[in-house]
Design an enzyme around this catalytic site. Structure first.
Site, PDB file in Angstrom:
ATOM      1  N   ARG A 159       0.865  -1.184   0.000  1.00  0.00           N
ATOM      2  CA  ARG A 159       0.000   0.000   0.000  1.00  0.00           C
ATOM      3  C   ARG A 159       0.896   1.227   0.000  1.00  0.00           C
ATOM      4  O   ARG A 159       1.665   1.446   0.933  1.00  0.00           O
ATOM      5  CB  ARG A 159      -0.935   0.019   1.214  1.00  0.00           C
TER       6      ARG A 159
ATOM      7  N   SER B  47     -12.351  -3.437   1.265  1.00  0.00           N
ATOM      8  CA  SER B  47     -12.470  -2.865   2.608  1.00  0.00           C
ATOM      9  C   SER B  47     -13.931  -2.588   2.918  1.00  0.00           C
ATOM     10  O   SER B  47     -14.650  -2.036   2.078  1.00  0.00           O
ATOM     11  CB  SER B  47     -11.683  -1.553   2.706  1.00  0.00           C
TER      12      SER B  47
ATOM     13  N   LYS C 193      -3.468   5.203   8.489  1.00  0.00           N
ATOM     14  CA  LYS C 193      -4.094   5.778   7.310  1.00  0.00           C
ATOM     15  C   LYS C 193      -4.449   7.228   7.590  1.00  0.00           C
ATOM     16  O   LYS C 193      -4.907   7.574   8.678  1.00  0.00           O
ATOM     17  CB  LYS C 193      -5.369   5.010   6.932  1.00  0.00           C
TER      18      LYS C 193
END
Length: 212
Positions: free
Chosen positions: A38, A107, A136
């Site tokens: 990511r 998600s 995040k």
């Protein structure tokens, strides 16, 4: 897809001074079944270069490799799958691009999203963030372990609990019904990555022994 228990996502901001490849290899050696790349900030070329290295490493160990968001990078690097958020390309459209054999994870933050993902053919879903997390920037409010329990009671496809999960609170998540865990900072920021991974697996194993 092959079953899994421990899912680790890259988080280069948590391991300054150590290369991403070194850190993620330690995670795989410690027992991580799935590695996800990511990267929200690097150029597409840089993400692809990272993906190629992670694909090569995970293939050596027999671990699955997932790319977050970048479908083109996942395909070009030969990844096992992609992971999409609620604001990304719809699952049905992504499936047309990647084909039936590539893993697609979604998600989810509410039971309606989990139901939709299952209905539309997701291979697995992420359930979270269970707790508050700094991994995040655009994180939503914690869904708490009550959402984990909802998913465990109703959804039949594999799910992985994610978000603020640490060794000191993972028992709450497992008690709510999770038997697959995802961690970022707790693993990649650890001074003993393999030991931390084993710590999570030991707790998951303890649940399985109790269930038997």
């Amino acid at each position: 897809m092959k079953d899994f228990r421990l899912y680790t996502i890259t988080g280069e901001e948590f391991h300054s001074g150590r290369s991403m490849l070194e850190v993620m290899e330690e995670a795989v050696k410690g027992g991580s079944d799935i590695i996800q790349l990511r990267d929200k900030f690097s150029s597409k070329k840089e993400v692809f270069e990272k993906a190629k290295k992670l694909r090569e490493m995970t293939a050596r160990y027999g671990a699955a490799f997932i790319v977050n968001d970048h479908i083109d990078v996942a395909l070009a690097a030969g990844a096992d799958g992609i992971h999409l958020g609620q604001d990304d390309l719809p699952l049905s459209e992504a499936r047309k691009i990647v084909g039936e054999d590539m893993i697609i994870g979604i998600s989810t933050h509410a039971i309606e999203e989990a139901r939709e993902a299952e209905r539309n053919g997701a291979d697995y879903i992420g359930v979270g963030p269970v707790f508050a997390t700094k991994s995040k920037v655009d994180v939503i409010d914690p869904v708490t372990t009550s959402y984990v329990k909802q998913v465990a009671d109703e959804i039949t496809i594999p799910f992985v609990a994610i978000g603020g999960i640490k060794l000191h609170n993972v028992d709450q998540v497992i008690d709510a019904g999770a038997d697959r865990i995802c961690a970022i900072s707790e693993i990649v920021g650890s001074t003993d990555i393999q030991g931390t991974c084993q710590g999570f697996l030991d707790k998951l194993d303890a649940k399985r022994r109790i269930e038997k």
